[in-house]
Write a protein that holds these residues in place. Structure first.
Motif, mmCIF file in Angstrom:
data_model
loop_
_atom_site.group_PDB
_atom_site.id
_atom_site.type_symbol
_atom_site.label_atom_id
_atom_site.label_comp_id
_atom_site.label_asym_id
_atom_site.label_seq_id
_atom_site.Cartn_x
_atom_site.Cartn_y
_atom_site.Cartn_z
ATOM 1 N N ASP A 375 -3.312 -20.127 -67.754
ATOM 2 C CA ASP A 375 -4.479 -19.594 -67.025
ATOM 3 C C ASP A 375 -4.136 -19.360 -65.559
ATOM 4 O OD1 ASP A 375 -5.755 -19.860 -69.414
ATOM 5 O OD2 ASP A 375 -6.999 -21.564 -68.828
ATOM 6 N N VAL A 378 -1.714 -16.300 -65.267
ATOM 7 C CA VAL A 378 -2.403 -15.025 -65.450
ATOM 8 C C VAL A 378 -3.287 -14.724 -64.241
ATOM 9 C CG1 VAL A 378 -4.091 -13.783 -66.866
ATOM 10 C CG2 VAL A 378 -2.320 -15.160 -67.963
ATOM 11 N N LEU A 382 -3.744 -11.217 -61.695
ATOM 12 C CA LEU A 382 -4.934 -10.374 -61.790
ATOM 13 C C LEU A 382 -5.293 -9.681 -60.479
ATOM 14 C CD1 LEU A 382 -7.245 -12.571 -64.059
ATOM 15 C CD2 LEU A 382 -5.821 -10.618 -64.715
ATOM 16 N N PHE A 392 -9.732 -15.429 -66.361
ATOM 17 C CA PHE A 392 -9.052 -15.561 -67.658
ATOM 18 C C PHE A 392 -9.026 -17.038 -68.032
ATOM 19 C CE2 PHE A 392 -5.295 -16.647 -70.102
ATOM 20 C CZ PHE A 392 -5.320 -15.725 -71.139
ATOM 21 N N THR A 394 -8.007 -19.785 -71.447
ATOM 22 C CA THR A 394 -7.558 -20.037 -72.821
ATOM 23 C C THR A 394 -8.496 -21.053 -73.452
ATOM 24 O OG1 THR A 394 -5.256 -19.634 -72.161
ATOM 25 C CG2 THR A 394 -5.633 -20.756 -74.261
ATOM 26 N N PHE A 414 -7.967 -16.225 -76.297
ATOM 27 C CA PHE A 414 -7.949 -15.835 -74.889
ATOM 28 C C PHE A 414 -9.283 -15.162 -74.548
ATOM 29 C CE2 PHE A 414 -3.149 -15.173 -75.555
ATOM 30 C CZ PHE A 414 -2.922 -16.523 -75.364
ATOM 31 N N ILE A 416 -11.995 -13.590 -71.368
ATOM 32 C CA ILE A 416 -12.012 -13.026 -70.019
ATOM 33 C C ILE A 416 -13.443 -12.765 -69.578
ATOM 34 C CG2 ILE A 416 -9.759 -11.918 -70.249
ATOM 35 C CD1 ILE A 416 -11.312 -9.251 -70.580
ATOM 36 N N THR A 418 -14.949 -10.023 -66.575
ATOM 37 C CA THR A 418 -14.502 -9.017 -65.611
ATOM 38 C C THR A 418 -15.408 -8.906 -64.393
ATOM 39 O OG1 THR A 418 -15.682 -7.337 -66.883
ATOM 40 C CG2 THR A 418 -13.338 -7.639 -67.366
ATOM 41 N N LEU A 427 -11.179 -11.109 -75.401
ATOM 42 C CA LEU A 427 -10.422 -10.141 -74.621
ATOM 43 C C LEU A 427 -10.761 -8.695 -74.990
ATOM 44 C CD1 LEU A 427 -8.113 -9.912 -72.525
ATOM 45 C CD2 LEU A 427 -6.503 -9.985 -74.422
ATOM 46 N N PHE A 439 -4.945 -6.304 -68.228
ATOM 47 C CA PHE A 439 -4.984 -7.690 -68.693
ATOM 48 C C PHE A 439 -3.778 -7.992 -69.578
ATOM 49 C CE2 PHE A 439 -9.520 -8.462 -67.593
ATOM 50 C CZ PHE A 439 -9.384 -9.765 -67.149
ATOM 51 N N LEU A 443 -0.868 -10.737 -68.946
ATOM 52 C CA LEU A 443 -0.491 -11.728 -69.959
ATOM 53 C C LEU A 443 0.983 -11.627 -70.308
ATOM 54 C CD1 LEU A 443 -3.396 -11.911 -72.554
ATOM 55 C CD2 LEU A 443 -2.212 -13.844 -71.535
#
Length: 554
Positions: A375, A378, A382, A392, A394, A414, A416, A418, A427, A439, A443
């Motif tokens: 996390d 990622v 971003l 993001f 998990t 996963f 997300i 936005t 996702l 994204f 990843l």
């Protein structure tokens, strides 16, 4: 890694042969030039549905050939192919060939060995990842998220799978024992009666054959009794034949010396006495063996009848009655001992379940630790990708016991968000096309060191962005290409300038015939194409200067 791609007679492509190297290869061209045809050709080679509409007009068939580096003999791909009887010579490249006919039907080959489209698709998924605007595979599919997280964590669920199999085996053993116990309880009364009956009768191995033989012999004796008695009477008593022979032999012995013939006659008579004696002895033995005893015969027939009746009752051969008694005694004993046996199996099941839970919980701890690291990694990708408002996470969610399995007790996905304040969601359901590609790129960069397919294709990952964001995408693609071969279809000059190789997709029209070609660009060709991407159809000196600056920054 993809070495080369050969395309024949697919839509607008008449004949095309491309060679690829390691690192980042970019493919550019004007809108409508045919980039989608190139990706469709690649998809056909990787096992996608064979659509006869791909065949170029007027041609009988279309064909794609993709050549890859020789797979490691220990890799999952090599093992999968070997398990499906596809032979790969060590060190030899992997060649995939797929053709589709204009009137329908397709054929697929791996190293000239025919294979199904399903096998080709599975092999293709291990060779190339394709991420596009509408891709629903790979990182978007939650079924693969657990494996990705485990790989990132460096954890192997093998111990969990082994413990799960042990638990399931112990469960099956207990369930079978309970079923056996219940069935045995239902048979208890029958078993007790049968064991008592058979024990009282006490059948012996081979008894039927012995009784039948003795009975037959005695019945023969009954028929022969009269004759035997008459024959034996000829031998018995002082007037019997044997007594007469002996008396004659004594008298002849007294006068045998008077003449040689008398001596010879005496010798013959002595032999006759001996033979007659042996005959009498044999007759007596035969009479004893064939002695007819009505009571004994009746007893034997009764025993034989009961023996065969018991065998019919239990649907076995008379010879196996003794073994049947032993088996029934064992089953009856098991009913009494069943409680103790069930307790032992229950204890074993509880221990096996505890071992599984312990292994699964240890795996969960590794996953949770890795999830935090992933996390964070990622999240770091971003913001530069103009996704600074996105989150993001998990998800590691405990499963109901009924859904526990060889991969543990967790559901992993996963998620997300936005927009600020928006809830986390899967996702593929939240992100728009451009956001989704970015994204995925974030990843892939975070997971780059953890392996995956040797070749990754991104289709317009830079759609809808430009400037600094496009530059950031280019930088991350270049970073990712250090761990895997990348092929990127792009409209962004910032991304194109990061390529180690640059291919231009161009469509030409001659009369009513349209053709798509792809050419590898040299240094000046790259400069001119990037300048076109910057300025449009009219390439200006200012655009060329800007292209130079982008290329110098590589």
């Amino acid at each position: 890694m993809l070495q080369s791609l050969s395309i024949r007679d697919i839509v607008l492509i008449e004949a095309l042969d491309l060679d690829f190297g390691a690192g980042l290869s970019v493919l550019t061209g004007e809108t409508g030039a045919g980039k989608s045809i190139l990706l469709d050709s690649m998809g056909l080679a990787l096992g996608n549905r064979a659509d006869s509409g791909l065949v170029r007009q007027g041609m009988e068939k279309a064909q794609v050939t993709a050549t890859f580096d020789a797979p490691d003999p220990a890799s999952k791909l090599a093992v999968y192919l070997a398990d499906n009887d596809i032979e790969i010579e060590p060190g030899e490249p992997l060649i995939i060939k797929r053709s589709v006919k204009a009137d329908g039907g397709s054929r697929a080959f791996i190293n000239d060995q025919p294979c199904s489209a399903a096998l080709l698709r599975e092999a293709g998924n291990r060779l190339i990842e394709i991420h596009g605007q509408h891709d629903d595979r790979g990182l978007i599919n939650p079924r693969g998220h657990r494996a990705l997280l485990d790989t990132y964590a460096g954890s192997d669920p093998a111990k969990v799978r082994q413990a799960f199999e042990g638990w399931q085996s112990a469960k099956v053993a207990l369930e079978q024992a309970i079923a056996d116990q219940e069935a045995a309880e239902q048979d208890r009364e029958f078993l007790e009666h049968s064991v008592a009956e058979l024990s009282k009768f006490a059948p012996q191995p081979g008894e039927e054959q012995e009784l039948a033989l003795e009975r037959a012999t005695m019945m023969k004796g009954e028929k022969l009794t009269g004759d035997l008695e008459a024959i034996r009477a000829a031998f018995d008593g002082s007037n019997g034949g044997l007594a007469s022979l002996r008396a004659a032999a004594r008298r002849l012995d007294r006068i045998g010396e008077d003449h040689p013939l008398l001596a010879e006659a005496l010798g013959a008579l002595d032999r006759a006495v001996i033979e007659a004696g042996e005959a009498e002895e044999l007759l007596n033995k035969a009479a004893d063996a064939l002695m007819f005893d009505p009571q004994r015969l009746d007893d034997m027939e009764t025993r034989l009848f009961e023996l065969r009746a018991l065998a019919r009752k239990h649907r076995v051969e008379p010879e196996t009655l003794a073994k049947l008694l032993t088996d029934m005694e064992t089953r009856l004993a098991a009913i009494s001992d069943g409680g103790r046996s069930l307790k032992t199996l229950e204890a074993g099941l509880a221990e096996a379940k505890s071992s599984y839970i312990a292994a699964a919980e240890m795996l969960r701890l590794k996953r949770q630790k890795a999830a935090k690291a992933l996390d964070k990694a990622v999240a770091g990708e971003l913001k530069p990708l103009k996704l600074d408002a996105a989150r993001f996470e998990t998800l590691i969610e405990p499963l109901d016991e009924l859904r526990w399995g060889g991969n543990g007790m967790d559901r992993i996905e996963f998620l997300i968000s936005t927009n600020p304040g928006a809830p986390l969601a899967p996702l593929g359901k939240i992100a728009s096309g451009g956001e989704l590609s970015r994204f995925i790129l974030a990843l892939k960069v975070a997971l780059a060191e953890e392996g995956g397919a040797g070749t990754i294709i991104f289709d317009e990952v830079d759609r809808g962005v430009g400037g600094a964001v496009a530059a950031a995408i280019g930088e991350r693609l270049a970073k990712l290409s250090k761990a895997a071969q990348l092929l990127v279809v792009t409209h962004s000059p910032q991304v194109a300038s990061k390529g180690d190789a640059h291919f231009l997709i161009n469509k030409s029209i001659a009369g009513t015939v349209s053709r798509t070609d792809v050419a590898a660009l040299d240094g000046e060709g790259r400069r001119q194409e990037i300048a076109r991407m910057l300025s449009g159809a009219d390439v200006t000196d200012e655009a060329r200067a800007q292209a130079d600056r982008l290329l110098e920054g590589v």
